[in-house]
Design a protein around this motif. Structure first.
Motif, PDB file in Angstrom:
ATOM      1  N   GLU A  47      76.195  25.180  43.386  1.00  0.00           N
ATOM      2  CA  GLU A  47      75.685  25.656  44.662  1.00  0.00           C
ATOM      3  C   GLU A  47      74.806  24.618  45.356  1.00  0.00           C
ATOM      4  O   GLU A  47      74.931  24.412  46.569  1.00  0.00           O
ATOM      5  CB  GLU A  47      74.882  26.943  44.443  1.00  0.00           C
ATOM      6  CG  GLU A  47      74.307  27.518  45.704  1.00  0.00           C
ATOM      7  CD  GLU A  47      73.525  28.785  45.450  1.00  0.00           C
ATOM      8  OE1 GLU A  47      74.162  29.826  45.229  1.00  0.00           O
ATOM      9  OE2 GLU A  47      72.293  28.719  45.438  1.00  0.00           O
ATOM     10  N   GLY A  48      73.922  23.972  44.611  1.00  0.00           N
ATOM     11  CA  GLY A  48      73.013  23.013  45.232  1.00  0.00           C
ATOM     12  C   GLY A  48      72.180  23.682  46.311  1.00  0.00           C
ATOM     13  O   GLY A  48      71.771  24.824  46.179  1.00  0.00           O
ATOM     14  N   GLY A  69      82.445  38.122  50.002  1.00  0.00           N
ATOM     15  CA  GLY A  69      81.223  38.863  49.690  1.00  0.00           C
ATOM     16  C   GLY A  69      81.288  39.727  48.448  1.00  0.00           C
ATOM     17  O   GLY A  69      80.369  40.506  48.194  1.00  0.00           O
ATOM     18  N   ARG A  70      82.310  39.633  47.668  1.00  0.00           N
ATOM     19  CA  ARG A  70      82.440  40.449  46.456  1.00  0.00           C
ATOM     20  C   ARG A  70      82.069  39.642  45.217  1.00  0.00           C
ATOM     21  O   ARG A  70      82.730  39.706  44.204  1.00  0.00           O
ATOM     22  CB  ARG A  70      83.862  41.002  46.327  1.00  0.00           C
ATOM     23  CG  ARG A  70      84.211  42.003  47.394  1.00  0.00           C
ATOM     24  CD  ARG A  70      85.645  42.474  47.289  1.00  0.00           C
ATOM     25  NE  ARG A  70      86.522  41.393  47.736  1.00  0.00           N
ATOM     26  CZ  ARG A  70      87.552  40.930  47.035  1.00  0.00           C
ATOM     27  NH1 ARG A  70      87.850  41.441  45.870  1.00  0.00           N
ATOM     28  NH2 ARG A  70      88.299  39.949  47.501  1.00  0.00           N
ATOM     29  N   SER A  87      76.554  29.342  49.457  1.00  0.00           N
ATOM     30  CA  SER A  87      77.953  29.726  49.254  1.00  0.00           C
ATOM     31  C   SER A  87      78.936  28.769  49.913  1.00  0.00           C
ATOM     32  O   SER A  87      80.119  28.788  49.603  1.00  0.00           O
ATOM     33  CB  SER A  87      78.196  31.142  49.773  1.00  0.00           C
ATOM     34  OG  SER A  87      78.006  31.193  51.174  1.00  0.00           O
ATOM     35  N   HIS A  88      78.472  27.902  50.793  1.00  0.00           N
ATOM     36  CA  HIS A  88      79.368  26.924  51.413  1.00  0.00           C
ATOM     37  C   HIS A  88      79.783  25.829  50.436  1.00  0.00           C
ATOM     38  O   HIS A  88      80.609  24.982  50.778  1.00  0.00           O
ATOM     39  CB  HIS A  88      78.744  26.338  52.676  1.00  0.00           C
ATOM     40  CG  HIS A  88      78.712  27.339  53.787  1.00  0.00           C
ATOM     41  ND1 HIS A  88      79.823  27.670  54.518  1.00  0.00           N
ATOM     42  CD2 HIS A  88      77.718  28.120  54.254  1.00  0.00           C
ATOM     43  CE1 HIS A  88      79.512  28.592  55.394  1.00  0.00           C
ATOM     44  NE2 HIS A  88      78.231  28.892  55.255  1.00  0.00           N
ATOM     45  N   ALA A  89      79.245  25.840  49.229  1.00  0.00           N
ATOM     46  CA  ALA A  89      79.721  24.929  48.187  1.00  0.00           C
ATOM     47  C   ALA A  89      81.142  25.311  47.764  1.00  0.00           C
ATOM     48  O   ALA A  89      81.887  24.482  47.269  1.00  0.00           O
ATOM     49  CB  ALA A  89      78.789  24.970  46.977  1.00  0.00           C
ATOM     50  N   VAL A  90      81.485  26.566  47.971  1.00  0.00           N
ATOM     51  CA  VAL A  90      82.825  27.068  47.640  1.00  0.00           C
ATOM     52  C   VAL A  90      83.728  26.802  48.838  1.00  0.00           C
ATOM     53  O   VAL A  90      83.366  27.125  49.972  1.00  0.00           O
ATOM     54  CB  VAL A  90      82.768  28.584  47.332  1.00  0.00           C
ATOM     55  CG1 VAL A  90      84.149  29.127  47.021  1.00  0.00           C
ATOM     56  CG2 VAL A  90      81.801  28.859  46.199  1.00  0.00           C
ATOM     57  N   ARG A 125      72.402  26.907  40.147  1.00  0.00           N
ATOM     58  CA  ARG A 125      73.299  28.011  40.425  1.00  0.00           C
ATOM     59  C   ARG A 125      74.699  27.464  40.657  1.00  0.00           C
ATOM     60  O   ARG A 125      74.867  26.353  41.154  1.00  0.00           O
ATOM     61  CB  ARG A 125      72.820  28.774  41.653  1.00  0.00           C
ATOM     62  CG  ARG A 125      71.506  29.501  41.391  1.00  0.00           C
ATOM     63  CD  ARG A 125      70.908  30.052  42.671  1.00  0.00           C
ATOM     64  NE  ARG A 125      69.573  30.571  42.481  1.00  0.00           N
ATOM     65  CZ  ARG A 125      68.476  29.837  42.295  1.00  0.00           C
ATOM     66  NH1 ARG A 125      68.558  28.537  42.255  1.00  0.00           N
ATOM     67  NH2 ARG A 125      67.295  30.396  42.137  1.00  0.00           N
ATOM     68  N   ALA A 126      75.673  28.262  40.297  1.00  0.00           N
ATOM     69  CA  ALA A 126      77.068  27.848  40.469  1.00  0.00           C
ATOM     70  C   ALA A 126      77.919  29.067  40.772  1.00  0.00           C
ATOM     71  O   ALA A 126      77.544  30.202  40.478  1.00  0.00           O
ATOM     72  CB  ALA A 126      77.579  27.153  39.210  1.00  0.00           C
TER      73      ALA A 126
END
Length: 89
Positions: free
Chosen positions: A52-53, A70-71, A57-60, A36-37
């Protein structure tokens, strides 16, 4: 007459008038690892891709997460598409 210009010489997401994101989801690989990315886009065409690993979402980076808040639009993709996106093709 008043004109407004936007400085797009920096790469921080706060310098762009609008930022949106896609959550790209491919099936897990043969070892069960997530594929996932997150793709973040700005109106001027700049974009960033974050794998994503296992951290979600903390990968961002926080500044992008705050902008999108959240959008995210989730899109299911194939494993081949996922690999092409990460290679930048």
């Amino acid at each position: 007459m008043t004109t407004t210009t936007t400085d797009t010489t920096t790469t921080t997401p706060h310098s762009y008038p609008s930022t949106y994101g896609l959550h790209l989801c491919a099936p897990n690989d043969r070892n069960g690892n997530p594929q996932r990315a997150y793709m973040v886009f700005a109106d001027d065409g700049c974009h960033w891709v974050y794998e994503e690993g296992y951290i979600g979402s903390h990968a961002v980076p926080a500044e992008h997460r705050e902008r999108i808040a959240g959008r995210w639009t989730r899109i299911n993709i194939t494993q081949a598409e996922y690999r092409r996106i990460l290679r930048g093709i």
